[in-house]
Design a protein around this motif. Structure first.
Motif, mmCIF file in Angstrom:
data_model
loop_
_atom_site.group_PDB
_atom_site.id
_atom_site.type_symbol
_atom_site.label_atom_id
_atom_site.label_comp_id
_atom_site.label_asym_id
_atom_site.label_seq_id
_atom_site.Cartn_x
_atom_site.Cartn_y
_atom_site.Cartn_z
ATOM 1 N N THR A 50 0.027 -12.632 7.790
ATOM 2 C CA THR A 50 -1.522 -12.206 8.601
ATOM 3 C C THR A 50 -1.220 -12.549 10.121
ATOM 4 O OG1 THR A 50 -2.445 -13.525 6.525
ATOM 5 C CG2 THR A 50 -3.898 -12.981 8.887
ATOM 6 N N GLN A 51 -1.624 -11.455 10.770
ATOM 7 C CA GLN A 51 -1.514 -11.525 12.181
ATOM 8 C C GLN A 51 -2.802 -11.969 12.669
ATOM 9 O OE1 GLN A 51 -0.446 -7.344 13.792
ATOM 10 N NE2 GLN A 51 -0.662 -7.797 15.833
ATOM 11 N N VAL A 52 -2.390 -12.844 13.698
ATOM 12 C CA VAL A 52 -3.455 -13.708 14.552
ATOM 13 C C VAL A 52 -3.368 -12.894 15.914
ATOM 14 C CG1 VAL A 52 -3.985 -15.685 15.671
ATOM 15 C CG2 VAL A 52 -3.146 -15.921 13.583
ATOM 16 N N MET A 89 -6.667 -5.766 -2.640
ATOM 17 C CA MET A 89 -5.400 -5.673 -2.617
ATOM 18 C C MET A 89 -4.777 -4.801 -3.817
ATOM 19 S SD MET A 89 -4.675 -9.796 -2.376
ATOM 20 C CE MET A 89 -2.834 -9.791 -2.496
ATOM 21 N N ASP A 90 -5.411 -4.634 -4.562
ATOM 22 C CA ASP A 90 -4.873 -4.146 -5.830
ATOM 23 C C ASP A 90 -5.470 -2.386 -5.881
ATOM 24 O OD1 ASP A 90 -3.798 -6.323 -6.733
ATOM 25 O OD2 ASP A 90 -5.491 -6.756 -8.002
ATOM 26 N N THR A 91 -6.574 -1.946 -5.442
ATOM 27 C CA THR A 91 -7.275 -0.715 -5.258
ATOM 28 C C THR A 91 -6.898 -0.091 -3.868
ATOM 29 O OG1 THR A 91 -8.756 -1.400 -6.924
ATOM 30 C CG2 THR A 91 -9.116 0.659 -5.642
ATOM 31 N N ASN A 92 -7.164 -0.876 -2.815
ATOM 32 C CA ASN A 92 -7.137 -0.469 -1.527
ATOM 33 C C ASN A 92 -5.591 -0.600 -1.094
ATOM 34 O OD1 ASN A 92 -9.664 0.021 -1.863
ATOM 35 N ND2 ASN A 92 -10.381 -1.137 0.082
ATOM 36 N N GLY A 93 -4.707 -1.273 -1.774
ATOM 37 C CA GLY A 93 -3.515 -1.365 -1.205
ATOM 38 C C GLY A 93 -3.315 -2.416 -0.101
ATOM 39 N N TRP A 94 -4.479 -3.169 0.248
ATOM 40 C CA TRP A 94 -4.275 -3.964 1.646
ATOM 41 C C TRP A 94 -3.510 -5.268 1.276
ATOM 42 C CZ3 TRP A 94 -10.071 -3.475 2.814
ATOM 43 C CH2 TRP A 94 -10.420 -2.022 3.253
ATOM 44 N N ILE A 95 -2.997 -5.799 2.339
ATOM 45 C CA ILE A 95 -2.292 -7.149 2.247
ATOM 46 C C ILE A 95 -3.199 -8.334 1.678
ATOM 47 C CG2 ILE A 95 -0.595 -6.414 4.010
ATOM 48 C CD1 ILE A 95 -1.796 -8.656 5.786
ATOM 49 N N ASP A 96 -4.558 -8.362 1.854
ATOM 50 C CA ASP A 96 -5.317 -9.237 1.343
ATOM 51 C C ASP A 96 -6.800 -8.947 1.672
ATOM 52 O OD1 ASP A 96 -6.250 -11.968 1.108
ATOM 53 O OD2 ASP A 96 -5.591 -12.692 2.859
ATOM 54 N N ASN A 125 -8.652 -14.751 16.480
ATOM 55 C CA ASN A 125 -9.103 -13.623 15.297
ATOM 56 C C ASN A 125 -7.920 -13.399 14.565
ATOM 57 O OD1 ASN A 125 -10.791 -12.216 13.558
ATOM 58 N ND2 ASN A 125 -10.952 -10.434 14.875
ATOM 59 N N VAL A 126 -8.222 -12.877 13.395
ATOM 60 C CA VAL A 126 -6.971 -12.236 12.473
ATOM 61 C C VAL A 126 -6.941 -10.786 12.509
ATOM 62 C CG1 VAL A 126 -6.238 -14.272 11.306
ATOM 63 C CG2 VAL A 126 -7.918 -12.850 10.179
ATOM 64 N N LEU A 127 -6.126 -10.142 12.350
ATOM 65 C CA LEU A 127 -6.267 -8.615 12.404
ATOM 66 C C LEU A 127 -6.694 -8.123 11.160
ATOM 67 C CD1 LEU A 127 -5.862 -5.737 13.689
ATOM 68 C CD2 LEU A 127 -3.563 -5.946 12.720
ATOM 69 N N GLY A 128 -7.862 -7.640 10.686
ATOM 70 C CA GLY A 128 -8.366 -7.424 9.451
ATOM 71 C C GLY A 128 -8.263 -5.889 9.002
ATOM 72 N N ALA A 129 -8.854 -5.361 7.871
ATOM 73 C CA ALA A 129 -8.855 -4.126 7.425
ATOM 74 C C ALA A 129 -10.117 -3.404 7.204
ATOM 75 C CB ALA A 129 -7.895 -3.836 6.266
ATOM 76 N N GLN A 130 -11.139 -4.052 7.939
ATOM 77 C CA GLN A 130 -12.480 -3.983 7.420
ATOM 78 C C GLN A 130 -13.454 -2.961 8.414
ATOM 79 O OE1 GLN A 130 -14.832 -5.112 10.142
ATOM 80 N NE2 GLN A 130 -13.223 -6.059 11.327
ATOM 81 N N THR A 131 -12.785 -2.626 9.263
ATOM 82 C CA THR A 131 -13.576 -1.204 10.071
ATOM 83 C C THR A 131 -12.285 -0.331 10.585
ATOM 84 O OG1 THR A 131 -15.362 -2.964 10.860
ATOM 85 C CG2 THR A 131 -14.938 -0.746 11.814
ATOM 86 N N ALA A 132 -12.132 0.664 9.933
ATOM 87 C CA ALA A 132 -11.234 1.708 10.134
ATOM 88 C C ALA A 132 -11.151 1.801 11.647
ATOM 89 C CB ALA A 132 -11.368 2.795 9.418
ATOM 90 N N ASN A 133 -10.064 1.772 12.455
ATOM 91 C CA ASN A 133 -9.577 2.269 13.536
ATOM 92 C C ASN A 133 -10.349 1.200 14.681
ATOM 93 O OD1 ASN A 133 -8.096 4.742 12.916
ATOM 94 N ND2 ASN A 133 -10.166 5.630 12.662
#
Length: 212
Positions: A50-52, A89-96, A125-133
């Motif tokens: 996870t990237q802080v 993780m399983d459908t979107n293929g994200w790390i978490d 904060n941690v780099l998420g995947a919740q809001t594209a771009n």
């Protein structure tokens, strides 16, 4: 002096005016609400580190688009966190889990992506995947349920107020400019028409906590 400066000063109990520390009552430091950790809900480990990152400048409101269940228990909140993590993780293929925080329909606040809670406590904060771009400068709160036509449960909305107030205190954010809906950035129905229409109320209630 900006409201952002006042908020940052309020967290420490003072602001700098002319180089002199002066106590302020312009803003109140909102305490951290109870947040259930990944250990408590038995999260899977992330697939990669996870990237802080630095502090966010916006809080993005999401809905999970999952069923509007009437089980408001802590066990149901745990189950929702597992469902989200498995989907991401399983459908979107994200790390978490993509988002940093989740609020259940019963009003329980849950840690999402790995290291989110510790990072917030450190003003990061941690780099998420919740809001594209837009993930490099935003923190996301997933709200259990779908709010296209159904209203938001009181417990969930109340916890969202407390959570956003805590985040605004931590990061020195003005709720009226910092709290946004997912659809403000991406082409999506999220967080649903009903919840989106209540964002002005959410901002006002957070401001009342901070400045009331």
């Amino acid at each position: 002096m900006s409201r952002r400066t006042l908020l940052r000063g309020a967290a420490a109990g003072s602001v700098l005016i002319g180089g002199i520390a002066v106590s302020t009552t312009a803003a109140h430091a909102a305490p951290a609400p109870r947040c259930y950790t990944r250990t408590e809900w038995s999260a899977r480990p992330p697939k990669a580190a996870t990237q802080v990152i630095g502090a966010p400048d916006h809080i993005v409101i999401h809905h999970s688009a999952s069923p509007n269940v009437t089980d408001y228990s802590l066990a149901a909140a745990y189950a929702q966190s597992h469902w989200i993590q498995d989907l991401h993780m399983d459908t979107n293929g994200w790390i978490d889990s993509g988002q940093q925080l989740t609020i259940s329909r019963g009003g329980y606040l849950m840690e999402g992506r790995s290291k989110s809670l510790s990072s917030i406590r450190n003003g990061q904060n941690v780099l998420g995947a919740q809001t594209a771009n837009q993930n490099s400068h935003t923190i996301g709160i997933e709200h259990e349920g779908i709010y296209v036509s159904e209203n938001v449960p009181t417990a969930l909305f109340d916890m969202s107020v407390l959570t956003c107030a805590w985040l605004c205190t931590t990061y020195g954010l003005d709720p009226h400019s910092a709290i946004v809906g997912h659809r403000d950035y991406n082409s999506t129905q999220c967080p649903g028409d009903v919840f989106y229409a209540r964002l002005p109320e959410l901002r006002d209630r957070v401001a009342a906590v901070l400045f009331g």
